[in-house]
Design an enzyme around this catalytic site. Structure first.
Site, PDB file in Angstrom:
ATOM      1  N   ASP A 265      26.673   6.404  18.754  1.00 11.61           N
ATOM      2  CA  ASP A 265      26.701   7.716  19.402  1.00 11.61           C
ATOM      3  C   ASP A 265      26.825   7.482  20.901  1.00 11.61           C
ATOM      4  O   ASP A 265      25.855   7.124  21.570  1.00 11.61           O
ATOM      5  CB  ASP A 265      25.414   8.479  19.070  1.00 11.61           C
ATOM      6  CG  ASP A 265      25.341   9.825  19.775  1.00 11.61           C
ATOM      7  OD1 ASP A 265      26.391  10.300  20.237  1.00 11.61           O
ATOM      8  OD2 ASP A 265      24.229  10.387  19.861  1.00 11.61           O
TER       9      ASP A 265
ATOM     10  N   ASN B 135      27.207  11.083  27.357  1.00  9.45           N
ATOM     11  CA  ASN B 135      27.394  10.941  28.801  1.00  9.45           C
ATOM     12  C   ASN B 135      26.215  10.254  29.492  1.00  9.45           C
ATOM     13  O   ASN B 135      26.376   9.689  30.568  1.00  9.45           O
ATOM     14  CB  ASN B 135      27.614  12.316  29.430  1.00  9.45           C
ATOM     15  CG  ASN B 135      28.965  12.902  29.052  1.00  9.45           C
ATOM     16  OD1 ASN B 135      29.996  12.442  29.508  1.00  9.45           O
ATOM     17  ND2 ASN B 135      28.949  13.918  28.193  1.00  9.45           N
TER      18      ASN B 135
ATOM     19  N   LYS C 230      24.167   4.798  22.203  1.00  5.23           N
ATOM     20  CA  LYS C 230      23.148   4.488  21.204  1.00  5.23           C
ATOM     21  C   LYS C 230      23.790   4.005  19.910  1.00  5.23           C
ATOM     22  O   LYS C 230      24.950   4.331  19.615  1.00  5.23           O
ATOM     23  CB  LYS C 230      22.286   5.729  20.909  1.00  5.23           C
ATOM     24  CG  LYS C 230      21.633   6.320  22.137  1.00  5.23           C
ATOM     25  CD  LYS C 230      20.859   7.576  21.816  1.00  5.23           C
ATOM     26  CE  LYS C 230      21.769   8.739  21.454  1.00  5.23           C
ATOM     27  NZ  LYS C 230      22.637   9.174  22.546  1.00  5.23           N
TER      28      LYS C 230
ATOM     29  N   ASP D 191      30.219  14.935  19.061  1.00  4.25           N
ATOM     30  CA  ASP D 191      28.773  15.136  18.959  1.00  4.25           C
ATOM     31  C   ASP D 191      28.444  16.477  18.325  1.00  4.25           C
ATOM     32  O   ASP D 191      27.513  16.592  17.511  1.00  4.25           O
ATOM     33  CB  ASP D 191      28.123  15.020  20.333  1.00  4.25           C
ATOM     34  CG  ASP D 191      28.724  15.992  21.361  1.00  4.25           C
ATOM     35  OD1 ASP D 191      29.847  16.485  21.134  1.00  4.25           O
ATOM     36  OD2 ASP D 191      28.048  16.250  22.387  1.00  4.25           O
ATOM     37  N   ARG D 192      29.241  17.501  18.640  1.00  4.56           N
ATOM     38  CA  ARG D 192      29.000  18.824  18.063  1.00  4.56           C
ATOM     39  C   ARG D 192      29.393  18.856  16.587  1.00  4.56           C
ATOM     40  O   ARG D 192      28.734  19.509  15.765  1.00  4.56           O
ATOM     41  CB  ARG D 192      29.761  19.885  18.846  1.00  4.56           C
ATOM     42  CG  ARG D 192      29.348  19.969  20.308  1.00  4.56           C
ATOM     43  CD  ARG D 192      30.129  21.009  21.079  1.00  4.56           C
ATOM     44  NE  ARG D 192      29.670  22.370  20.763  1.00  4.56           N
ATOM     45  CZ  ARG D 192      30.203  23.457  21.287  1.00  4.56           C
ATOM     46  NH1 ARG D 192      31.229  23.354  22.133  1.00  4.56           N
ATOM     47  NH2 ARG D 192      29.735  24.651  20.968  1.00  4.56           N
TER      48      ARG D 192
ATOM     49  N   THR E   6      23.036  15.563  27.683  1.00  7.14           N
ATOM     50  CA  THR E   6      23.437  15.765  29.069  1.00  7.14           C
ATOM     51  C   THR E   6      23.723  17.245  29.302  1.00  7.14           C
ATOM     52  O   THR E   6      23.378  17.812  30.337  1.00  7.14           O
ATOM     53  CB  THR E   6      24.692  14.928  29.387  1.00  7.14           C
ATOM     54  OG1 THR E   6      24.447  13.572  29.024  1.00  7.14           O
ATOM     55  CG2 THR E   6      25.040  15.013  30.858  1.00  7.14           C
TER      56      THR E   6
END
Length: 376
Positions: free
Chosen positions: A225, A228, A232, A313-314, A337
């Site tokens: 993942d 910004n 990770k 990510d979304r 972020t």
């Protein structure tokens, strides 16, 4: 438009465009059909569920009275015209035996979705093959709508009513797709059970165990993942998280080290930054790799103008929400972020949301852009 129509309550769901043959034998409905046929006006079939009249029904036109019996009974042909919503039920119509209703007609999208319907037809063929039945549609596949196939997939009357309540073609197709997936999985299991029962007591040709094979629960998957603020990696053994690693950088050597340390067999990357593209080649070569984006096979659909602009990510967040809380509306909030607000309806459609500055960005802005607050 709002108007009065005679109604015929029945425990069936009729869809727009559907041809329905009826045998009319009750006095009040013989009168209803005679009146409507004489004036060339339609009538409504209202859905009855659990011995109660519902709010929805379908307007029908009488295309033909095929036979009138000596006692006044009739065989008729009708065709569904459009969905209506009951505003007021009129149980007693002056000088008539039948009932009526004041109704309105909601806007109903019925534009074909050729690519979606072709996939669903393949699912229906698979379902019919498992059931050892054969049914043919009366239209070419590219002309089919959800209403044309709804009676061919084994829906209960309550499920058909739920489908009737959906007023967008893509929503109806998604409903049908999910139903078929569920039913086919059950039937596949039944077919396997039948085969195992049939094999009992017979000679079986069995292959020796392959010790090189790894149980899915033992396989290690690396989930990267890249946001910004931080890079990770979550290490999964099967479906269980073993460890979460915060990376110092996205160098190829760093990724190789993680792969080797955890003997990873699979990997997936969700990135919203301009990462080192060389790591994708390493992951591709050394693991079964997938890069998450809008073309990925997900439990959600993205009926928005530009799905390619939705951040990975979304997509991951929305997919997790639907997986954990299926068949219900979800508001998934991502705290990173930036703070993202993402709405997914109960049909698994990501309908959008908003992005706003994250907590650190807000505090920094307040500290730098205000006078009195900054000194406190």
């Amino acid at each position: 438009m709002t108007n009065f129509i005679p109604i015929f309550p029945l425990d069936i769901v009729v869809f727009p465009g559907e041809s329905l043959h009826l045998h009319i034998f009750e006095s009040k409905y013989k009168q209803l059909i005679k009146d409507c046929y004489a004036t060339q006006k339609p009538f409504g079939i209202v859905v009855v569920l659990d011995n109660a009249i519902t709010e929805l029904g379908t307007l029908l036109s009488i295309t033909e009275i095929t036979k009138v019996y000596d006692d006044g009974k009739m065989d008729i042909k009708t065709k569904g015209v459009q969905i209506f919503n009951i505003l007021e039920l009129i149980k007693t119509v002056p000088d008539k035996l039948y009932s009526g209703a004041i109704v309105t007609y909601p806007t109903n999208e019925t534009l074909p979705n050729t690519s979606a319907i072709e996939k669903i037809v393949q699912q229906i063929k698979q379902l019919h093959s498992l059931l050892e039945i054969e049914k043919k549609f009366k239209k070419p596949v590219h002309e089919l709508l959800s209403y044309d196939i709804a009676h061919h997939i084994g829906l209960t009357i309550k499920e058909e009513y739920e489908l009737m309540k959906l007023l967008k073609e893509n929503q109806r197709l998604e409903f049908i797709k999910r139903h078929l997936k569920k039913v086919i999985e059950v039937l596949d299991g039944m077919e396997g059970l039948k085969q195992r029962i049939q094999l009992n007591g017979h000679f079986k040709e069995l292959k020796g165990f392959n010790y090189a094979w790894t149980s899915p629960r033992m396989q290690t998957t690396l989930c990267f993942d890249f946001g910004n603020t931080r890079l990770k990696c979550a290490v999964f053994n099967g479906a269980d998280i073993k460890e979460v690693i915060v990376l110092d950088n996205d160098e190829v050597t760093t990724i190789q080290s993680i792969i080797q340390q955890h003997h990873a067999t699979k990997s997936i990357l969700s990135s919203v930054v301009n990462h080192n593209v060389g790591i994708e080649e390493v992951l591709q070569q050394q693991t079964q790799f997938h890069k998450l984006n809008h073309t990925s096979k997900l439990p959600i659909t993205t009926p928005v103008g530009k799905p390619e602009t939705i951040g990975a990510d979304r997509l991951a967040l929305c997919s997790a929400a639907v997986h954990l809380f299926p068949n219900q509306h979800n508001l998934a909030i991502g705290l990173g972020t930036c703070i993202t607000y993402n709405f997914i309806n109960k049909f698994g459609e990501f309908l959008g949301g908003s992005i706003s500055p994250g907590m650190n960005m807000r505090f920094r802005a307040m500290h730098e852009q205000t006078a009195l607050i900054a000194n406190n």
